[in-house]
Design a protein around this motif. Structure first.
Motif, mmCIF file in Angstrom:
data_model
loop_
_atom_site.group_PDB
_atom_site.id
_atom_site.type_symbol
_atom_site.label_atom_id
_atom_site.label_comp_id
_atom_site.label_asym_id
_atom_site.label_seq_id
_atom_site.Cartn_x
_atom_site.Cartn_y
_atom_site.Cartn_z
ATOM 1 N N HIS A 301 0.868 -1.175 0.000
ATOM 2 C CA HIS A 301 0.000 0.000 0.000
ATOM 3 C C HIS A 301 0.907 1.228 0.000
ATOM 4 C CE1 HIS A 301 -3.213 -2.789 0.961
ATOM 5 N NE2 HIS A 301 -2.562 -3.185 2.043
ATOM 6 N N PRO A 302 0.744 2.131 -0.961
ATOM 7 C CA PRO A 302 1.663 3.273 -1.055
ATOM 8 C C PRO A 302 1.678 4.151 0.189
ATOM 9 C CG PRO A 302 -0.220 3.532 -2.544
ATOM 10 C CD PRO A 302 -0.241 2.135 -2.049
ATOM 11 N N GLU A 303 0.562 4.221 0.896
ATOM 12 C CA GLU A 303 0.512 5.054 2.103
ATOM 13 C C GLU A 303 1.338 4.470 3.245
ATOM 14 O OE1 GLU A 303 -3.319 2.500 2.190
ATOM 15 O OE2 GLU A 303 -2.016 3.491 0.708
ATOM 16 N N GLU A 304 1.821 3.237 3.083
ATOM 17 C CA GLU A 304 2.653 2.612 4.117
ATOM 18 C C GLU A 304 4.143 2.680 3.800
ATOM 19 O OE1 GLU A 304 -0.691 -0.695 5.564
ATOM 20 O OE2 GLU A 304 1.151 -1.372 4.568
ATOM 21 N N ASP A 305 4.511 3.424 2.769
ATOM 22 C CA ASP A 305 5.925 3.511 2.395
ATOM 23 C C ASP A 305 6.794 4.045 3.524
ATOM 24 O OD1 ASP A 305 5.450 2.461 -0.073
ATOM 25 O OD2 ASP A 305 5.555 4.368 -1.161
ATOM 26 N N ASN A 331 7.381 -11.203 5.535
ATOM 27 C CA ASN A 331 6.727 -10.787 4.305
ATOM 28 C C ASN A 331 7.305 -9.483 3.783
ATOM 29 O OD1 ASN A 331 4.479 -10.827 2.292
ATOM 30 N ND2 ASN A 331 3.869 -8.968 3.378
ATOM 31 N N ILE A 332 7.692 -9.477 2.506
ATOM 32 C CA ILE A 332 8.155 -8.272 1.818
ATOM 33 C C ILE A 332 7.344 -8.173 0.529
ATOM 34 C CG2 ILE A 332 10.122 -6.983 0.916
ATOM 35 C CD1 ILE A 332 10.934 -10.029 2.894
ATOM 36 N N PRO A 333 6.278 -7.371 0.503
ATOM 37 C CA PRO A 333 5.367 -7.382 -0.648
ATOM 38 C C PRO A 333 5.867 -6.534 -1.822
ATOM 39 C CG PRO A 333 4.563 -5.837 1.000
ATOM 40 C CD PRO A 333 5.799 -6.490 1.585
ATOM 41 N N PRO A 334 5.896 -7.075 -3.040
ATOM 42 C CA PRO A 334 6.231 -6.272 -4.213
ATOM 43 C C PRO A 334 5.207 -5.150 -4.419
ATOM 44 C CG PRO A 334 6.371 -8.616 -4.711
ATOM 45 C CD PRO A 334 5.715 -8.490 -3.377
ATOM 46 N N ASP A 335 5.669 -4.031 -4.994
ATOM 47 C CA ASP A 335 4.769 -2.888 -5.206
ATOM 48 C C ASP A 335 4.101 -2.983 -6.576
ATOM 49 O OD1 ASP A 335 6.628 -2.019 -7.103
ATOM 50 O OD2 ASP A 335 7.549 -0.547 -5.760
ATOM 51 N N ARG A 336 3.399 -1.899 -6.971
ATOM 52 C CA ARG A 336 2.621 -1.939 -8.209
ATOM 53 C C ARG A 336 3.499 -1.963 -9.455
ATOM 54 N NH1 ARG A 336 -1.944 2.476 -6.214
ATOM 55 N NH2 ARG A 336 -2.785 1.155 -4.542
ATOM 56 N N ARG A 337 4.750 -1.578 -9.312
ATOM 57 C CA ARG A 337 5.683 -1.698 -10.437
ATOM 58 C C ARG A 337 6.088 -3.153 -10.653
ATOM 59 N NH1 ARG A 337 10.343 2.044 -8.251
ATOM 60 N NH2 ARG A 337 9.757 0.792 -6.419
ATOM 61 N N GLY A 338 5.977 -3.940 -9.571
ATOM 62 C CA GLY A 338 6.497 -5.304 -9.615
ATOM 63 C C GLY A 338 7.901 -5.375 -9.077
ATOM 64 N N LEU A 339 8.235 -4.420 -8.173
ATOM 65 C CA LEU A 339 9.549 -4.365 -7.551
ATOM 66 C C LEU A 339 9.395 -4.370 -6.036
ATOM 67 C CD1 LEU A 339 11.144 -1.500 -9.705
ATOM 68 C CD2 LEU A 339 11.480 -3.972 -10.011
ATOM 69 N N LEU A 340 10.427 -4.826 -5.330
ATOM 70 C CA LEU A 340 10.482 -4.602 -3.893
ATOM 71 C C LEU A 340 10.838 -3.140 -3.693
ATOM 72 C CD1 LEU A 340 12.332 -7.796 -2.582
ATOM 73 C CD2 LEU A 340 9.883 -7.434 -2.973
ATOM 74 N N HIS A 341 10.021 -2.442 -2.899
ATOM 75 C CA HIS A 341 10.165 -0.996 -2.770
ATOM 76 C C HIS A 341 11.510 -0.607 -2.161
ATOM 77 C CE1 HIS A 341 9.322 3.135 -1.396
ATOM 78 N NE2 HIS A 341 8.457 3.158 -2.400
ATOM 79 N N GLU A 342 12.000 0.563 -2.561
ATOM 80 C CA GLU A 342 13.298 1.038 -2.096
ATOM 81 C C GLU A 342 13.403 1.078 -0.579
ATOM 82 O OE1 GLU A 342 12.602 2.719 -6.199
ATOM 83 O OE2 GLU A 342 11.419 2.335 -4.400
ATOM 84 N N ASN A 343 12.324 1.469 0.093
ATOM 85 C CA ASN A 343 12.363 1.564 1.557
ATOM 86 C C ASN A 343 12.500 0.189 2.195
ATOM 87 O OD1 ASN A 343 11.910 4.211 0.973
ATOM 88 N ND2 ASN A 343 9.983 4.405 2.072
ATOM 89 N N ASP A 344 11.822 -0.790 1.624
ATOM 90 C CA ASP A 344 11.923 -2.161 2.133
ATOM 91 C C ASP A 344 13.336 -2.708 1.914
ATOM 92 O OD1 ASP A 344 9.212 -1.438 1.146
ATOM 93 O OD2 ASP A 344 8.627 -3.324 2.073
#
Length: 488
Positions: A301-305, A331-344
């Protein structure tokens, strides 16, 4: 006279037999304390850290639980890079990955023959994509084991709640295990039944969670599909791995790998405390897996970045999971791009650095160890085995001796903060309680008390300065067996 000689000869033979029998009994390993882990379960213990990948239409609808009415057209990761996932996870120290191949919304990340609610009807790769294939192949290329989550509850399927749905579920299991194996762990949770789309019915459906899926038959069906390597099945009740009873990254300080699962089933209420502690007299080896997300939610969820768990929090979770004898499923969920987010990714890298810096130099490696006793005074059970960096060797006591004292000589005085201890659980979990002392001011000072040890116990004891450490095994179910002690 002949009778006297005969009697003396028989007594001598009996004495020799008893003496040799005693020696043979003492040189043999202790009898296992049942139950014991299977080879597959032992491999799972040794993995220590597994990554969870929650990824489906929920990623694009911003939901945690999809209702089942989502159009496959919303699933469209434009920069998906499974190599980025696996590289990140491998560098963080994970030994395997579990992918949500199908969550409660019923959307399948592989082109399933049995539904239109799948990736083949999405824009991803113009309908030619197969996320399960990409992840399974990338995992193996990076030396990671591959596992799947296939939700039994399906809020999209019209037949859910009817017997015919079980055939559908098993057909999809056959697709997964035939086309994407081997699978090391099959994961299903206790969320079963409730409101859903159900092919357009938009209604609430309830099931008998204990009987509806006929889990024994379903599990046997999967085992026939993949007899080797053995698949481990996770649920509240096992049969191979149990839920820890919470999603906070914590297993109880008293953590038995054994439990009685005769009356447990997936989704059963009111058993959380039991799942967190296990049962000392449990009849089945069903260890706890500690599942927790790096974010507040399980899906991206983008609001949880800005709410990604800090490296310090991840270190704390490591201590309350791996450090208490369980395996961590993060759990490390991929984002909408299909990438593991930079913050994670940044949090994982810093966490790995913390673990490496903390546990890089074992002060006790090769140290001399003495004990108040060891089995038969035979070298194969010598206390030095706990510092020899060989987890297949161990110290143990003679039959009927459930306690013991081990003293490690560190040489010069050193500052220590952590003590790592491991039982040789291949012969069962035994130790009920133990303590750790250090030599200070010409006397022993207690610095830690604990209950179970299990596969691994990490105690935060410092910082404290000493040149000698004493481990007191205060109570065990049988002869205690310690295979490894490290000091940092």
């Amino acid at each position: 006279m002949k009778n006297i000689h005969l009697i003396l000869t028989l007594l001598l033979i009996q004495t020799i037999f008893i003496s040799c029998g005693s020696e043979v009994n003492e040189i043999a390993p202790p009898e296992p304390v049942m139950p014991i882990p299977s080879a597959a379960q032992m491999d799972w213990h040794e993995m220590e850290m597994i990554a969870f990948l929650h990824f489906t239409t929920n990623t694009f609808t911003n939901k945690e639980w999809g209702y089942g009415d989502e159009s496959p057209s919303i699933f469209n990761p434009t920069e998906l890079d499974v190599d980025q996932w696996m590289t990140t996870l491998k560098e963080a120290g994970f030994k395997g990955v579990i992918l949500t191949a199908k969550h409660h919304d019923g959307f399948c990340l592989w082109p399933s023959e049995y539904t239109e609610h799948d990736v083949a009807n999405s824009p991803y790769k113009n309908g030619n994509g197969d996320i399960v294939k990409e992840v399974s192949e990338a995992a193996r290329e990076h030396g990671l084991k591959f596992g799947v989550y296939l939700s039994p509850w399906d809020r999209n399927h019209a037949d859910y709640g009817d017997p015919s749905y079980i055939d559908y579920y098993r057909n999809q299991l056959e697709e997964i295990f035939t086309d994407y194996g081997p699978v090391f762990e099959m994961w299903f949770d206790g969320a079963n039944g409730g409101d859903g789309y159900y092919g357009g019915a938009n209604e609430t459906r309830t099931i008998d969670r204990q009987t509806y899926y006929d889990w024994p038959t379903t599990i046997d069906f999967v085992r026939e599909l993949q007899p080797e390597p053995k698949v481990l099945f996770f649920s509240d009740a096992g049969p191979d791995i149990r839920w820890v009873g919470n999603e906070h990254g914590v297993v109880a300080e008293t953590n038995w790998n054994t439990i009685n699962n005769d009356t447990l089933y997936a989704g059963q209420a009111g058993i959380n405390d039991l799942l967190a502690t296990g049962s000392e007299d449990g009849t089945k080896w069903i260890p706890a897996e500690v599942d927790v997300s790096i974010r507040p939610g399980w899906f991206y969820h983008p609001e949880e970045d800005d709410e990604v768990k800090s490296p310090e929090k991840l270190f704390e979770i490591y201590m309350t999971s791996v450090g208490r004898g369980s395996t961590l499923l993060l759990n490390i969920p991929p984002d909408r791009r299909g990438l593991l987010h930079e913050n994670d990714v940044a949090a994982l890298k810093e966490w790995r650095t913390m673990l490496d810096e903390t546990f890089s130099t074992n002060i006790a490696a090769g140290a001399e160890v003495t004990a108040d006793s060891y089995r038969g005074e035979f070298d194969i059970y010598h206390p030095n085995h706990i510092t020899d960096d060989d987890h297949e060797t161990y110290w143990t006591t003679g039959n009927g001796i459930p306690t013991g004292v081990l003293e490690i000589d560190l040489g010069d005085e050193k500052e220590i903060s952590y003590v790592v201890l491991q039982e040789y659980i291949r012969l069962g979990q035994r130790i009920r309680s133990f303590s750790v002392d250090v030599w200070q001011n010409d006397e022993w000072q207690n610095i830690a008390e604990a209950t179970t040890m299990g596969y691994k116990r990490i105690l935060d004891v410092g910082p404290v300065t000493t040149n000698r450490i004493r481990i007191n095994i205060n109570d065990s179910k049988a002869s205690p067996i310690v295979s490894n002690v490290e000091v940092y």
